[in-house]
Design an enzyme around this catalytic site. Structure first.
Site, PDB file in Angstrom:
ATOM      1  N   LYS A 157      51.167 -20.365  44.766  1.00 25.83           N
ATOM      2  CA  LYS A 157      50.998 -22.216  44.912  1.00 25.83           C
ATOM      3  C   LYS A 157      51.917 -22.795  46.450  1.00 25.83           C
ATOM      4  CE  LYS A 157      48.284 -26.954  43.905  1.00 25.83           C
ATOM      5  NZ  LYS A 157      47.375 -26.638  45.474  1.00 25.83           N
TER       6      LYS A 157
HETATM    7  N1  PMP Z   1      41.608 -23.541  44.771  1.00 28.57           N
HETATM    8  C1  PMP Z   1      42.771 -24.404  45.654  1.00 28.57           C
HETATM    9  C2  PMP Z   1      42.915 -23.577  47.110  1.00 28.57           C
HETATM   10  C3  PMP Z   1      43.457 -25.400  45.794  1.00 28.57           C
HETATM   11  O1  PMP Z   1      44.686 -26.317  46.181  1.00 28.57           O
HETATM   12  C4  PMP Z   1      43.893 -25.745  44.615  1.00 28.57           C
HETATM   13  C5  PMP Z   1      44.039 -27.557  44.480  1.00 28.57           C
HETATM   14  N2  PMP Z   1      45.185 -26.742  43.276  1.00 28.57           N
HETATM   15  C6  PMP Z   1      42.704 -25.737  43.586  1.00 28.57           C
HETATM   16  C7  PMP Z   1      41.757 -24.462  43.630  1.00 28.57           C
HETATM   17  C8  PMP Z   1      42.166 -26.156  42.182  1.00 28.57           C
HETATM   18  O2  PMP Z   1      43.639 -25.698  41.159  1.00 28.57           O
HETATM   19  P1  PMP Z   1      44.415 -27.561  40.170  1.00 28.57           P
HETATM   20  O3  PMP Z   1      43.046 -27.382  39.186  1.00 28.57           O
HETATM   21  O4  PMP Z   1      45.139 -26.393  39.661  1.00 28.57           O
HETATM   22  O5  PMP Z   1      43.792 -28.806  41.005  1.00 28.57           O
END
Ligand code: PMP
Length: 305
Positions: A157
């Protein structure tokens, strides 16, 4: 989306007043996107505010940094303590947290080895990921392709690659939709600009794998866990956009968004929005994050008041 300012930000080991948490304009991460981030939430529970799946978020931050070769100056325990300190200092009952680490002001140019790493945790009372006002969302397939895992590691991320999501979201909202669906280079469904996507057909719940360029979402993992415990058949496998068109229910999920039903995809309305399974999972998710369901208390880190 307007942001309410909190009083302090945790920056490189200290709590500093909100407006004093500054960086130099020649910060490496500003020019080259060399940073990693997490979006985490603190929910109000009967025992006071609690961070949902904090350890999982901090471990993903650490993995993201490792993939980008950014040396995080703080370990999981230090960041967990700092998180609790920040939420208490800002007096939040519930909030959205942004943990991030980036290369700061050191040397200009692509060589990342001469820039120091800065680590920050900021908090807001709330952050609306989707401006749908709680209704089922209208999603459009993007003309932008999800970045390929061999262009940048999607499993990390990382800040720079978010340009891909920003472009897709802008295109979708300019066209009057709430959210963009991104496909990978093969045409398989990857994810939305900031949520993972799920489709339900014939009672089977399906979501795309990381190999389709999707982030390994912590909410995605939460939903899969909840669904398995409901006895629902779940499959993490490649989906075509037509699998979404032909679904009984589609929903998206993410930390900031929660579990959000999809009303239509490329103007094709889903039969149920929210469908029965979406509703059951959204309710169970609510029970898990609010501490109402004792079996999921292990996911909550109490902050104390
Ligand atoms: N995909 C992307 C591209 C994101 O930015 C997010 C948000 N973090 C998610 C999926 C969902 O991830 P999470 O459930 O860990 O927030």
């Amino acid at each position: 989306m307007s942001l309410s300012e909190a009083s302090v930000i945790w920056m490189d080991g200290a709590l500093v007043p909100w407006h004093e948490a500054r960086v130099h304009v020649l910060t490496h991460g500003l020019h080259y996107g060399t940073g990693v981030l997490e979006g985490t939430r603190v929910f109000a529970t009967a025992e006071g505010p609690a961070v949902f799946r904090l350890a999982d978020h901090l471990r993903r931050l650490e993995r993201s940094a490792r993939m980008l070769r950014i040396d995080l100056p703080y370990g999981e325990e230090e960041l967990a303590r700092a998180t609790v300190d920040l939420v208490r200092a800002n007096g939040h009952e519930s909030c959205y947290l942004r943990h991030f680490a980036f290369l700061g002001y050191g040397a200009m140019g692509l060589d990342m080895r001469s820039s120091p790493v800065s680590t920050v945790i900021a908090s807001w009372d709330s952050l609306a990921a989707l401006d749908s006002g709680g209704r089922a969302i209208r999603v459009k397939t993007s003309s932008w392709q999800r970045t390929s895992p061999n262009a940048v590691p999607n499993a990390a991320k990382a800040t720079g690659p978010y340009l891909n999501s920003v472009l897709a979201r802008r295109e979708a909202t300019d066209a009057g939709y709430d959210e963009a669906l991104l496909l990978d280079a093969e045409g398989f469904v990857s994810e939305c600009s900031s949520e993972n996507v799920f489709a339900v057909r014939g009672g089977v719940l399906r979501t795309p794998p990381a190999s389709a360029g999707a982030l390994e979402g912590i909410t995605q993992d939460t939903v899969l866990t909840l669904a398995r415990q409901l006895g629902v058949e779940v499959r993490v496998e490649n989906l075509l956009r037509s699998d979404l068109y032909a679904a009984d229910e589609v929903f998206v999920c993410g930390t900031a968004a929660g579990v959000v039903p999809v009303h239509s995809l490329d103007d094709r309305e889903l039969p149920d929005a929210p469908g029965d399974l979406t509703k059951r999972l959204a309710d169970l998710y609510e029970a898990a994050v609010s501490g109402a369901e004792p079996r999921y208390r292990g996911w909550l880190t109490p902050v104390g008041r």
